[in-house]
Motif scaffolding. Structure first.
Motif, short mmCIF file in Angstrom:
data_model
loop_
_atom_site.label_atom_id
_atom_site.label_comp_id
_atom_site.label_asym_id
_atom_site.label_seq_id
_atom_site.Cartn_x
_atom_site.Cartn_y
_atom_site.Cartn_z
N LEU A 59 -5.60 2.92 3.99
CA LEU A 59 -5.96 1.56 4.42
C LEU A 59 -7.18 1.56 5.33
CD1 LEU A 59 -5.21 -1.43 4.31
CD2 LEU A 59 -3.67 -1.06 6.25
N HIS A 82 0.86 -1.18 0.00
CA HIS A 82 0.00 0.00 0.00
C HIS A 82 0.90 1.24 0.00
CE1 HIS A 82 -4.08 1.46 0.23
NE2 HIS A 82 -3.72 2.37 1.11
N LEU A 107 -4.19 -5.52 4.81
CA LEU A 107 -3.98 -5.21 3.40
C LEU A 107 -4.28 -6.41 2.52
CD1 LEU A 107 -3.11 -3.27 1.21
CD2 LEU A 107 -0.73 -3.91 1.66
#
Length: 223
Positions: free
Chosen positions: A133, A89, A159
């Motif tokens: 996130l 991410h 994630l």
């Protein structure tokens, strides 16, 4: 298909200004399903922890002073990664820190092309909406109640779930069939005898009338 979901925690935002990695968390996916295999370590950054970073992940100087340095874990870390794609991410951030650590040891950097950036996937799927996130976990109703602060392995697990949703979601039926086949176990669902449905006289007559209207049907030449 093997992929590695990866996250790091650091002392700050810029490895070029002396910020260092203090935690690495990775987990393995096979065909988009977590296998349970993971790599996790804390690291001694050889520098004090700024208050701003401590507020994010809660990793103190006292906790990190007896942890290994990156040089001590790099072989195990790179072995776990192998040649697999890396799901990250905001990949530029984590790769920037990892490559700075590799550079200090004279090792080859990880190429940007290996990274699957979930920020890019999220912005493509939901343009104009938040792509961090936490926002994605809320969007996909992923439980984050056990997460009081950022942690590399915890965030990697979240994630992985986000990535799965961005790729279209898991298909449990297919996963279970694959798992049973791999283990050689039987399908627990009851077996059903096929039902033979014969046409009624009216249906046969209607079919015969339809066939009669066809000109030179192929099957007629095969008789």
């Amino acid at each position: 298909m093997r992929e590695i979901v990866l996250d790091t925690e650091t002392t700050g935002l810029d490895p070029q200004n002396g910020d260092r990695i203090v935690e690495i968390g990775c987990l393995e996916l096979l065909n988009h399903v977590p296998t349970g295999r993971h790599f996790h370590t804390y690291l001694n950054p050889d520098r004090p922890m700024p208050a701003e970073a401590f507020a994010v992940h809660g990793l103190s100087d006292a906790h990190l002073k007896d942890q290994p340095r990156f040089a001590a874990v790099v072989e195990a870390f790179l072995t776990f990664l192998g040649e697999s794609p890396l799901v990250i991410h905001n990949a530029a951030f984590d790769l920037g820190f990892i490559n700075a650590e590799l550079g200090r040891l004279g090792l080859t950097a990880l190429p940007a092309q290996r990274a699957i950036d979930t920020v890019h996937l999220a912005r493509k799927a939901y343009p104009g909406l938040p792509a961090n996130l936490d926002a994605l976990c809320r969007r996909f109703q992923i439980d984050t109640s056990a997460r009081t602060q950022h942690g590399a392995l915890t965030d990697a697990k979240l994630l992985a779930e986000v990535y799965l949703q961005l790729k279209g979601g898991r298909q449990p039926g297919l996963a279970l069939v694959s798992s049973r086949a791999a283990k050689g176990t039987a399908d627990p669902r009851p077996k059903r005898t096929p039902r033979l449905l014969a046409p009624t006289p009216a249906e046969e007559a209607a079919h015969k009338a339809l066939i009669g209207r066809l000109k030179d049907p192929l099957w007629g030449r095969l008789r």
